[in-house]
Scaffold this motif. Sequence first.
Motif, short mmCIF file in Angstrom:
data_model
loop_
_atom_site.label_atom_id
_atom_site.label_comp_id
_atom_site.label_asym_id
_atom_site.label_seq_id
_atom_site.Cartn_x
_atom_site.Cartn_y
_atom_site.Cartn_z
N VAL A 51 0.84 -1.20 0.00
CA VAL A 51 0.00 0.00 0.00
C VAL A 51 0.87 1.25 0.00
O VAL A 51 0.63 2.20 -0.75
N LEU A 52 1.89 1.26 0.83
CA LEU A 52 2.77 2.42 0.89
C LEU A 52 3.52 2.63 -0.41
O LEU A 52 3.66 3.77 -0.89
N ASP A 53 3.96 1.55 -1.04
CA ASP A 53 4.63 1.67 -2.35
C ASP A 53 3.68 2.27 -3.38
O ASP A 53 4.05 3.16 -4.15
N ASP A 54 2.43 1.79 -3.39
CA ASP A 54 1.43 2.32 -4.32
C ASP A 54 1.12 3.79 -4.01
O ASP A 54 0.97 4.60 -4.92
N ALA A 55 1.03 4.13 -2.73
CA ALA A 55 0.76 5.52 -2.34
C ALA A 55 1.90 6.43 -2.77
O ALA A 55 1.66 7.56 -3.23
N ASP A 56 3.12 5.97 -2.65
CA ASP A 56 4.27 6.75 -3.11
C ASP A 56 4.21 6.99 -4.61
O ASP A 56 4.45 8.11 -5.09
N ALA A 57 3.87 5.96 -5.37
CA ALA A 57 3.76 6.09 -6.82
C ALA A 57 2.62 7.04 -7.18
O ALA A 57 2.77 7.91 -8.05
N LEU A 58 1.49 6.91 -6.50
CA LEU A 58 0.34 7.78 -6.74
C LEU A 58 0.70 9.23 -6.44
O LEU A 58 0.39 10.14 -7.23
N ARG A 59 1.37 9.46 -5.33
CA ARG A 59 1.77 10.82 -4.97
C ARG A 59 2.69 11.42 -6.02
O ARG A 59 2.51 12.57 -6.44
N GLU A 60 3.66 10.66 -6.47
CA GLU A 60 4.60 11.18 -7.48
C GLU A 60 3.87 11.53 -8.78
O GLU A 60 4.08 12.60 -9.35
N LEU A 61 2.99 10.63 -9.23
CA LEU A 61 2.25 10.88 -10.46
C LEU A 61 1.34 12.10 -10.33
O LEU A 61 1.28 12.94 -11.24
N LEU A 62 0.65 12.22 -9.20
CA LEU A 62 -0.26 13.35 -9.02
C LEU A 62 0.47 14.66 -8.79
O LEU A 62 -0.02 15.72 -9.20
N CYS A 63 1.63 14.61 -8.16
CA CYS A 63 2.44 15.83 -8.01
C CYS A 63 2.90 16.33 -9.38
O CYS A 63 2.83 17.54 -9.65
N ASP A 64 3.34 15.43 -10.24
CA ASP A 64 3.75 15.81 -11.59
C ASP A 64 2.58 16.41 -12.36
O ASP A 64 2.71 17.44 -13.03
N ARG A 65 1.42 15.78 -12.25
CA ARG A 65 0.22 16.27 -12.95
C ARG A 65 -0.18 17.64 -12.42
O ARG A 65 -0.51 18.54 -13.20
N THR A 66 -0.16 17.81 -11.12
CA THR A 66 -0.54 19.09 -10.52
C THR A 66 0.43 20.19 -10.93
O THR A 66 0.00 21.30 -11.27
N ALA A 67 1.72 19.90 -10.90
CA ALA A 67 2.71 20.90 -11.31
C ALA A 67 2.49 21.32 -12.76
O ALA A 67 2.55 22.51 -13.09
N ALA A 68 2.22 20.36 -13.62
CA ALA A 68 1.97 20.68 -15.03
C ALA A 68 0.69 21.50 -15.19
O ALA A 68 0.66 22.46 -15.98
N ALA A 69 -0.34 21.16 -14.45
CA ALA A 69 -1.61 21.90 -14.52
C ALA A 69 -1.44 23.33 -14.02
O ALA A 69 -1.96 24.28 -14.62
N VAL A 70 -0.69 23.52 -12.94
CA VAL A 70 -0.44 24.86 -12.42
C VAL A 70 0.38 25.67 -13.42
O VAL A 70 0.08 26.85 -13.68
N ASP A 71 1.41 25.07 -13.98
CA ASP A 71 2.20 25.76 -15.00
C ASP A 71 1.34 26.20 -16.18
O ASP A 71 1.49 27.32 -16.68
N LEU A 72 0.43 25.32 -16.60
CA LEU A 72 -0.46 25.66 -17.71
C LEU A 72 -1.38 26.82 -17.34
O LEU A 72 -1.59 27.74 -18.13
N MET A 73 -1.90 26.83 -16.12
CA MET A 73 -2.76 27.93 -15.67
C MET A 73 -1.99 29.24 -15.62
O MET A 73 -2.50 30.29 -16.02
#
Length: 79
Positions: A51-73
């Motif tokens: 679960v923790l491994d999956d949560a780490d992967a999810l966090r990394e993916l969503l952080c990248d997505r959020t950073a890209a979305a903020v940059d686009l805004m």
Amino acid sequence: MESRSVLSPYCDGDALGVAEARIAAVRNHPATSQWLRDALGGALGRDPVDVLDDADALRELLCDRTAAAVDLMIDSARR
């Protein structure tokens, strides 16, 4: 040879109970999203390390997505 539990020096024997109580409190809180309730409920029956491994992967993916979305805004607001 005697079998004994090895606990982290940062946790006492009740740490699992405390962690599970905190999870239950979050799941039962009216402000908790259904998505988080479902994720926590699904995690409880799984191996905690997986679960923790999956949560780490999810966090990394969503952080990248959020950073890209903020940059686009920001780029859109400058135009």
